[in-house]
Scaffold this active site. Structure first.
Site, PDB file in Angstrom:
ATOM      1  CE  LYS A  81      10.479  28.738  41.151  1.00 17.97           C
ATOM      2  NZ  LYS A  81       9.404  27.984  41.839  1.00 17.97           N
ATOM      3  CD  GLU A 103       2.582  30.372  39.554  1.00 16.89           C
ATOM      4  OE1 GLU A 103       3.640  29.822  39.935  1.00 16.89           O
ATOM      5  OE2 GLU A 103       1.859  29.886  38.671  1.00 16.89           O
ATOM      6  CB  SER A 357      17.038  27.262  44.501  1.00 11.45           C
ATOM      7  OG  SER A 357      16.844  28.398  45.331  1.00 11.45           O
TER       8      SER A 357
END
Length: 373
Positions: A81, A103, A357
């Site tokens: 991210k 969010e 991830s």
């Protein structure tokens, strides 16, 4: 309405947001044309985020295969991210926006947003469903330590869908001063393109690394898909390699691509979980990051074209893969990529690349509650 990916994408938002989206797109095009933007992101990636991330051969996890993990879990903050958050923070600064909203579901995007806001001196508000706050409590505390205000969302399923709706409401109210740092390849244009390009570093690195170590490309690349940012970042490096199979793995209870229908959610037309009347249905996954009833529009287009395939994995299968990787490789994965791992070890192909991830620190309480890890 001009759609961006075949019959998907576009902008389905209140009129008050159109000028902000136009401003964002113009700023994005200007940044892409400015070598200083790319140079700053490259430097931040190397000196702050920890890029390039390595490939790890998971020989004991998948005996008989050459299965490699693209180690986004080794990024600063523990997940992919940060690639997107850093890029959007630099873009927001160029646009003169000093307040950031975001969010988050699993909390990793919220942590990344809070991290870049601390780094750049921005105000940060993160919307998070109260159910996700319960099951991802360590990430809530990380966000608060970093200086972000975490606002709980108490309606609906109290998960990512509702958190996104609240963030959009905030953005509508404060559009002049605020940049909405969307965490996945979803939302109105240009967000899906913007996020995909900022995550494409995963695919570029992984392609070059796999060629270096195996002197060939993988037969199949695999990534988990919720909104779809890590998957589209990985896939982007191999889209033109027609012999490389692209495989996305959704949570079985949130299979927007596997069981969904075309519809509009959070500003874009894509494949969503909805009933015959178009009402959005609740999604479910043990993984907060995959617990979303929609998906990025580019994934829907890739599914329809046949270039990518999408399958599901159950909570139980993800948990089994989580435990197996932990015990065979000494790597604790997040529950999100555990879904990808569950399908990857069953594949007939030998040369396999999986996007790991994120790391699993945030999920330990949830996993332990399901029995001995």
């Amino acid at each position: 309405m001009t759609l961006t990916y075949g019959e998907y994408g576009g902008r389905f938002v209140p009129e008050t947001l159109i000028p902000a989206l136009d401003e964002l797109e113009a700023g994005w095009r200007e940044a892409l044309a400015d070598p200083a933007f790319a140079a700053e992101l490259d430097e931040l990636g190397r000196t702050y985020a920890g890029r390039p991330t390595p490939l790890t051969l998971a020989a004991r996890f998948a005996p008989g295969k050459r299965l490699y993990l693209k180690r986004e879990d080794l990024m600063h903050t523990g997940a992919h991210k940060l690639n997107n958050a850093l890029g959007q923070a630099v873009l927001a600064r160029r646009l003169g926006k000093r307040r950031i909203i975001a969010e988050t579901g699993a909390g990793q995007h919220g942590v990344a947003a809070a991290t870049v806001c601390a780094r750049f001196g921005f105000d940060c508000v993160v919307y998070m469903g109260s159910e996700d706050m319960r099951r991802q409590h360590p990430n809530v505390e990380r966000m608060r330590l970093l200086g972000a205000e975490v606002r709980p969302v108490e309606f609906g399923t109290r998960t990512l869908k509702e958190a996104t709706s609240e963030a959009i409401r905030d953005w509508i109210t404060n559009v002049e001063t605020t940049h909405y740092l969307i965490g996945s390849a979803v939302g109105p244009h240009p967000y899906p393109e913007l996020v995909r390009e900022l995550q494409s570093v995963i695919g570029r690195e992984a392609r070059a690394q796999f060629l270096e170590v195996e002197e060939r490309l993988p037969e199949v690349v695999v990534a988990c898909v919720g909104g779809g940012s890590n998957a589209i970042g990985l896939f982007s490096g191999f889209l033109d390699d027609k012999d490389v199979r692209l495989l996305g793995v959704e949570a079985a209870g949130a299979a927007s691509l596997g069981t969904g229908r075309a519809g509009v959610l959070h500003g874009a037309r894509s494949s969503i979980l909805a009933d015959a009347d178009g009402q959005v249905l609740d999604a479910h996954s043990i993984s907060a990051g995959l617990d979303y009833p929609g998906v990025g529009p580019e994934h829907a287009a890739l599914r329809d074209s046949g270039r990518a395939e999408y399958v599901g994995a159950s909570d139980e299968e993800a948990l089994a893969a989580f435990r197996h990787l932990t015990r065979t490789e000494g790597i604790i994965p997040a529950l999100e990529p555990s879904h990808a791992l569950a399908r990857a070890r069953e594949l007939d192909q030998t040369f396999v690349l999986v996007c790991l991830s994120g790391r699993g620190d945030k999920d330990l309480e949830e996993v332990l509650a399901r029995g001995d890890a």
